[in-house]
Enzyme design. Structure first.
Site, PDB file in Angstrom:
ATOM      1  N   CYS A  58      41.640  64.487  71.580  1.00  0.00           N
ATOM      2  CA  CYS A  58      41.306  65.525  70.599  1.00  0.00           C
ATOM      3  C   CYS A  58      40.601  66.714  71.234  1.00  0.00           C
ATOM      4  CB  CYS A  58      40.494  64.936  69.446  1.00  0.00           C
ATOM      5  SG  CYS A  58      38.885  64.234  69.890  1.00  0.00           S
ATOM      6  N   HIS A 117      35.313  63.018  66.870  1.00  0.00           N
ATOM      7  CA  HIS A 117      36.634  63.645  66.753  1.00  0.00           C
ATOM      8  C   HIS A 117      36.480  65.135  66.484  1.00  0.00           C
ATOM      9  CE1 HIS A 117      40.932  63.675  66.227  1.00  0.00           C
ATOM     10  NE2 HIS A 117      40.872  64.126  64.974  1.00  0.00           N
ATOM     11  N   GLU A 129      45.742  67.918  65.189  1.00  0.00           N
ATOM     12  CA  GLU A 129      44.870  67.022  65.952  1.00  0.00           C
ATOM     13  C   GLU A 129      45.661  66.152  66.906  1.00  0.00           C
ATOM     14  OE1 GLU A 129      43.027  64.048  63.443  1.00  0.00           O
ATOM     15  OE2 GLU A 129      44.947  63.407  62.626  1.00  0.00           O
TER      16      GLU A 129
END
Length: 156
Positions: A58, A117, A129
């Site tokens: 990410c 994240h 993502e």
């Protein structure tokens, strides 16, 4: 008789946490468009502990996408990127997010905890993502579970 006050009581001013700009400038469209275009070009690539070009995690995807347009978003890592943007006064309240802003996730949505994240907000309740092992870079609906109440605005 009791005298009424002539002015209404004032509400205490609530100051945002350090690093949050309560009236942020809008993102720079050309840079945001370029970063999003780079990120979209990675769709379908596998998740991996890397910053590309063949696999991404990410934070690696976010870092590479903004690096492609010459914008530094901080070191490789979700928490590091959040802390870097906070240090640059580039956090915005989640209610003011715009395309290109970075969404961060932490246990319980903690602004002070470790961020596990980061994703790029695309607008229209969509985000791009690199989710986790076994999945590929994708566009999906923005999740609110564990969403930190401040987003990062790398440009503007």
């Amino acid at each position: 008789p009791t005298q009424q006050p002539t002015t209404p009581p004032t509400q205490p001013r609530v100051n945002p946490p350090p690093g949050v700009d309560p009236t942020p400038p809008p993102p720079t469209p050309s840079l945001v468009d370029g970063a999003i275009a780079f990120a979209k070009a990675q769709l379908g690539k596998p998740y991996g502990n890397a910053m590309g070009p063949d696999v991404y995690d990410c934070a690696g995807l976010v870092k590479a996408s903004y690096a492609a347009v010459g914008v530094y978003v901080g070191p490789w890592g979700s928490t590091s990127q959040y802390n870097y943007l906070a240090g640059q006064n580039r956090l915005v309240p989640i209610g003011q997010i715009k395309a290109g802003d970075l969404l961060f996730y932490a246990d319980g949505g903690s602004a002070s905890g470790t961020k596990y994240h980061v994703a790029i907000y695309l607008g229209g309740n969509q985000m791009l993502e690199a989710p986790y092992p076994g999945l590929t870079v994708r566009i999906t609906s923005m999740r609110t579970f564990d969403l930190v109440p401040y987003a990062g605005r790398p440009t503007g």
